[in-house]
Structures are given as C-alpha cells and as structure tokens.
Design a protein around this motif. Structure first.
Motif, short mmCIF file in Angstrom:
data_model
loop_
_atom_site.label_atom_id
_atom_site.label_comp_id
_atom_site.label_asym_id
_atom_site.label_seq_id
_atom_site.Cartn_x
_atom_site.Cartn_y
_atom_site.Cartn_z
N LEU A 212 0.83 -1.23 -0.15
CA LEU A 212 0.13 0.00 -0.13
C LEU A 212 0.69 1.20 -0.02
CD1 LEU A 212 -2.56 -0.98 2.72
CD2 LEU A 212 -2.63 -1.59 0.26
N LYS A 213 0.33 2.16 -0.79
CA LYS A 213 1.03 3.75 -0.82
C LYS A 213 0.40 4.36 0.65
CE LYS A 213 1.04 3.72 -5.50
NZ LYS A 213 0.28 4.40 -7.01
N VAL A 214 1.35 4.64 1.43
CA VAL A 214 0.98 5.33 2.77
C VAL A 214 1.62 6.65 3.08
CG1 VAL A 214 0.36 3.00 3.76
CG2 VAL A 214 2.39 3.99 4.27
N LYS A 215 1.04 7.55 3.97
CA LYS A 215 1.75 8.65 4.41
C LYS A 215 1.79 8.57 5.93
CE LYS A 215 -2.36 11.56 4.05
NZ LYS A 215 -2.62 13.03 3.74
N PRO A 216 2.95 8.80 6.31
CA PRO A 216 3.11 8.62 7.93
C PRO A 216 2.36 9.83 8.65
CG PRO A 216 5.25 8.41 6.84
CD PRO A 216 4.17 9.04 5.93
N LEU A 217 1.70 9.70 9.78
CA LEU A 217 1.18 10.85 10.55
C LEU A 217 1.74 10.94 11.57
CD1 LEU A 217 -2.45 9.43 9.84
CD2 LEU A 217 -1.14 11.16 8.57
N PRO B 153 -10.80 6.82 2.19
CA PRO B 153 -11.53 8.09 1.99
C PRO B 153 -11.24 9.24 2.59
CG PRO B 153 -13.04 6.24 2.00
CD PRO B 153 -11.59 5.65 2.40
N ARG B 154 -10.47 9.04 4.02
CA ARG B 154 -10.26 10.15 4.87
C ARG B 154 -8.87 10.45 4.90
NH1 ARG B 154 -12.75 8.22 10.37
NH2 ARG B 154 -12.47 6.10 9.81
N ALA B 155 -8.14 9.93 3.84
CA ALA B 155 -6.68 10.14 3.60
C ALA B 155 -6.26 11.70 3.72
CB ALA B 155 -6.17 9.37 2.66
N SER B 156 -7.19 12.48 3.04
CA SER B 156 -6.73 13.70 2.61
C SER B 156 -6.87 14.61 3.86
CB SER B 156 -7.67 14.46 1.16
OG SER B 156 -9.13 14.20 1.70
N LEU B 157 -7.87 14.00 4.91
CA LEU B 157 -8.21 14.96 6.01
C LEU B 157 -7.08 15.03 7.14
CD1 LEU B 157 -11.93 13.85 6.45
CD2 LEU B 157 -10.94 15.90 5.24
N VAL B 158 -6.03 13.98 7.05
CA VAL B 158 -5.11 13.61 7.97
C VAL B 158 -3.77 13.78 7.39
CG1 VAL B 158 -6.54 12.17 9.70
CG2 VAL B 158 -5.50 11.12 7.71
#
Length: 289
Positions: A182-187, A210-215
């Motif tokens: 999976l392509k992920v972004k660390p938070l 669906p909520r990736a752009s919010l976090v």
C-alpha cells in the motif's frame, strides 16, 4: 502554430507511453547489485509504484509451519519484500507491506533470516504464534528500513534497536491482504520499548482511504480518528500480558510523536538499512538476499 501544437502533443503522447512501459530492473536478488540497491535508496521511478511490479506466491497451507508468502518480480523471479521493494515514492509517500491484516490474530512477519525474506507465521518453541486478540489495524513493515541493535537512541532512554524493519500501523478502513503493498503517508510514531529494545510503530494511512486527505499530522488523527492513537498504544502496551509478561513501555512521554518525528525515524532507519546492505555493520543471521 497548429503544426507545432500537434508535434508537441505527439511528443507528450510518446513520452507518456514510454513511461508506462518502464519497469524495475528484471533481475534476481543475486544479480541486483548493492550499488543498484543504494541508488534506489533515495529515488524511485514512478513506475515502481505500480502494484503489478510485484506479485506474491503462496507455498504451503496457511496456519502451518510450512506456509510462506514469497514476492516475485515481473519476470517471476523471487525478490525480497524487505530489500527489493522501494521505500520512497516521493512527496512524503512510502510503500507499506502488509504482514497482518486488520481483525486477524495470526502473528505473520517477514522472515528476516530466510532467503528472499518471505512472510511467514512466527513460532515459539515450534508452535505457531497468535496474538491473544485480533489486531484492529493493518500491520506490517516499511521496506528498506532496519532498527540497528547496536544503535542506542538517546531520546528514548538509550534503548537499542530490535534488529527488524520498522513497523507500520495503518489506520484506514479497508482490510488489506497479506503481502499487499500500500502507498501510505506517515502521520505519527510511537516509541515502544519491548523488553528493553526500541520497536518503533509508525502510524500511517493508505492514500486510497476516503479520509486520507483529512489527516496529515498527529493532531489530525485525534480529530478524524478520535481515540485511535490511545487505542494503538494500549493495544501494543498490553498484548503480552495474557502470556504472563509485563506490559510494554513507551518513550517520548508515553505519547505519539509528530509526523516530522516519524519522518526522522524513517530516515534514520533507512540509513541503517543502507549500512547493513553495504556490510558496514554486522548482519548476523539476517538474510541480505
């Protein structure tokens, strides 16, 4: 001018077609040189992001000692999910390899001491290992990272690395499959200390959620996934207690650190992996193939 525009459009079409045909080098791990691996350490072609570049092959039946999930390159050759899947995708996005799908309990992990480092179920005293309860998030690793057991992290009580790739807890809604990339972004990140060893947990989200752009940072997680950071910390703190072991501890004030700190951890452990692959530090029983 119309002719110039037509020619420009044709060139762009040709370039796009060329880019779609690009693939990672069709080589086996033995012929994929360390110099090539080091080159991929800091830059990966966009074509390397395609899921079809890697396939998985299961050997043996799930939940048996013989079960393995191998990774294959486009030519069908075995490759290592730890060493040969690129880490960096650019723009703060990374590849994440799923070892344990959410809502399952079999303790699956990359076999760091076996050739091609396939995913298998962990064992203890010859028996398959299970968590005492399901894990509530997709769990796995960041490729091309390594927690160096000779490196004492001064900001986390001088704890030494646990000799494994960096773990990822992916908080998205979708249940992934073993071996998914999976392509992920660390938070955020948690600094778990397991029996004196530092075992980083990178909190991340899949870009297709669906909520990736919010976090985009630790505070966003609390806002859009309320209670999740505490739930992750408590889960990893307590999961060994049913086996009669003490609770795990956490550094950095027992709280999840920021995205920037998570990126710092990824950078450090990526550099440690690079030293491992160059044989600058002892590899012990780890497989570098």
């Amino acid at each position: 001018m119309a002719m110039a525009a037509t020619l420009s459009s044709a060139r762009l079409t040709a370039v796009s077609a060329s880019l779609r045909r690009i693939r990672l080098p069709r080589t086996s791990p033995s012929s994929f040189s360390l110099r090539q691996r080091r080159r991929h350490l800091h830059f990966t072609s966009p074509s390397a992001l395609l899921k079809t570049d890697f396939k998985t092959e299961e050997v043996g039946q799930p939940e048996t000692l013989d079960h393995r999930v191998y990774f294959l390159d486009p030519s069908g050759k075995k490759v290592s999910p730890w060493h040969d899947v690129p880490l960096h995708l650019g723009d703060g996005v990374f590849n994440f390899i799923v070892e344990i799908p959410k809502e399952t309990s079999a303790k699956m992990e990359v076999a760091t001491d076996e050739a091609y480092t396939p995913i298998k179920q962990d064992t203890k005293k010859g028996k398959l290992r299970y968590y005492p309860y399901n894990i509530n998030w997709n769990y796995g690793l960041l490729p091309q990272t390594w927690e160096d057991p000779s490196f004492a992290h001064v900001e986390v009580e001088g704890a030494l690395g646990d000799n494994d790739p960096v773990d990822v807890v992916e908080i998205g809604d979708r249940k992934a499959k073993i071996g998914d990339i999976l392509k992920v972004k660390p938070l955020a990140t948690l600094a778990m200390i397991d029996e004196g060893e530092l075992d980083w947990k990178i909190i991340a989200i899949s870009l297709d959620d669906p909520r990736a752009s919010l976090v985009n940072d630790v505070n966003d997680v609390e806002k859009h996934f309320p209670g999740t950071l505490t739930a992750i910390r408590d889960w990893f703190r307590d999961y060994k207690i049913p086996d009669g072991k003490p609770a795990n501890q956490f550094g950095l004030g027992n709280k999840a650190a920021s995205k920037d700190y998570a990126l710092k951890v990824i950078k450090e452990t990526n550099e440690s992996w690079g030293k491992l692959m160059k044989r600058s530090v002892p590899s012990g029983e780890l497989s570098l193939a």
